[in-house]
Design an enzyme around this catalytic site. Structure first.
Site, short mmCIF file in Angstrom:
data_model
loop_
_atom_site.label_atom_id
_atom_site.label_comp_id
_atom_site.label_asym_id
_atom_site.label_seq_id
_atom_site.Cartn_x
_atom_site.Cartn_y
_atom_site.Cartn_z
N ASP A 173 0.39 -1.57 0.05
CA ASP A 173 -0.03 0.19 -0.15
C ASP A 173 0.77 0.97 -0.35
O ASP A 173 2.51 1.17 0.50
CB ASP A 173 -0.59 -0.53 1.24
CG ASP A 173 -2.28 -0.84 1.61
OD1 ASP A 173 -1.77 -1.35 0.07
OD2 ASP A 173 -2.70 -1.22 2.12
N LYS A 174 -0.28 2.43 -0.01
CA LYS A 174 0.89 3.92 -0.79
C LYS A 174 1.74 4.08 0.67
O LYS A 174 2.58 4.21 0.54
CB LYS A 174 0.28 4.82 -1.03
CG LYS A 174 0.68 6.06 -1.51
CD LYS A 174 -0.62 7.08 -1.39
CE LYS A 174 0.62 8.42 -1.40
NZ LYS A 174 -1.19 9.32 -2.05
#
Length: 343
Positions: A173-174
């Site tokens: 995830d970011k």
């Protein structure tokens, strides 16, 4: 940002739908942008509670007011890039920071600092910083890990099965940092893909969660699917698409007064899997605004992390000769500092 509304999202509220797409913004921030005309539907300004009809195009409109255009992609990146300099000492090479003298992007106030943990003719292992996405999507068109990889290793551009994510066999995830492997040859791509498919790869994470986890270890096996009401991922909830099998094992490393440090191993790679499963057992990941449990949302406390207290700490896989390649990194400084504060 340009998003086309699919049939499966018909009837959803605009703000709730976008909350599942823009996981770096709270719903209040999204509503503010919609009201300010920074987010349009079909080229028109609508209300946050606008119900999607399907087929519309949602697009972001940049505002130049006060000269401070908000950067949805780069929050926390300047600090993280600095902290990541001390991470990623892998077992094969000491993480050398890619500065590339002047080639580092500064667009929108961002600087891509990616540590190389190990280099091989068939693969590269990197320590992805928090704050950047792995590959381009409808929202993030550039400044991705894939952009950096292609610039550093041009041969990767033609590796894999998807031109949008060349060489990539898994993602983070970011706002999650940590170990990732990318393929430099098609043979390695196929080899890694098969290992992921057969769950032969070892992926372990370190996570700090809210509350005191009572069991020393456990398994969360709730299937994960996307909620039609909110657009985010859910586990074991009736109002969702058919869930996909998911398994997350956890083990308590240390308990604090209001937090617990966990070692987590995942056996499947569902979207937001760790975050969703931790919320399912009532212990959301620190810094997670999207999957925070109800009690944490009520407190409304901002930990000031600008990221998730979650990183991919260990990664094991086999190379083309069948030999194990094992890598481990240290806790990022920002996360280590947070632990010191709560002792």
């Amino acid at each position: 940002m340009k998003i086309i509304v699919e049939k499966e999202n018909i009837g959803e509220r605009l703000d709730q739908f976008l909350q599942g797409k823009l996981d770096n913004l709270s719903r209040a921030q999204i509503q503010k942008k919609i009201k300010a005309g920074e987010i349009l539907v079909g080229g028109k300004t609508v209300a946050p509670h606008y119900f999607l009809k399907g087929g519309e195009q949602i697009e972001g409109k940049r505002q130049k007011a006060k000269g401070k255009e908000e950067n949805e992609e780069g929050k926390g990146q300047r600090v993280e890039g600095k902290e990541e300099n001390e991470e990623g000492k892998g077992q094969r090479v000491e993480g050398k920071e890619e500065n590339e003298k002047g080639k580092m992007k500064k667009e929108k106030g961002k600087r891509l600092r990616v540590k190389i943990v190990a280099e091989d003719k068939d693969f590269v292992v990197v320590n992805k910083p928090a704050g950047i996405v792995v590959h381009p999507d409808n929202i993030h068109k550039k400044d991705t890990l894939v952009d950096w990889l292609i610039k550093k290793y041009p041969e990767i551009k033609n590796i894999g099965e998807d031109a949008g994510r060349p060489g990539i066999v898994h993602r983070l995830d970011k706002e999650v940092s940590g170990l990732m492997v990318a393929s430099r040859t098609q043979k390695m791509f196929d080899c890694l893909k098969e290992q992921f498919k057969n769950r032969k790869i070892v992926k372990e994470y370190s996570a700090l969660v809210h509350g005191v986890v009572q069991k020393n270890e456990g398994t969360v096996g709730a299937p994960i699917g996307r909620s039609r009401a909110k657009g985010t991922m859910t586990a074991g909830v009736a109002n969702k698409e058919a869930g996909r099998e998911a398994r997350t094992d956890y083990e308590v490393v240390k308990r604090f007064r209001n937090f617990t440090l966990l070692k987590i191993r995942i056996f499947t790679g569902r979207t937001h899997q760790i975050r969703v499963h931790m919320k399912t057992i009532g212990h959301s990941v620190v810094g997670d605004k999207v999957y925070a449990t109800r009690d944490i949302k009520k407190k409304g406390k901002d930990e000031g992390l600008n990221r998730l207290w979650l990183f991919a700490e260990r990664l094991w896989f086999r190379d083309l000769t069948g030999a194990w390649q094992k890598f481990e990194i240290k806790t990022p400084r920002a996360l280590k500092d947070f632990l010191e504060k709560i002792k």
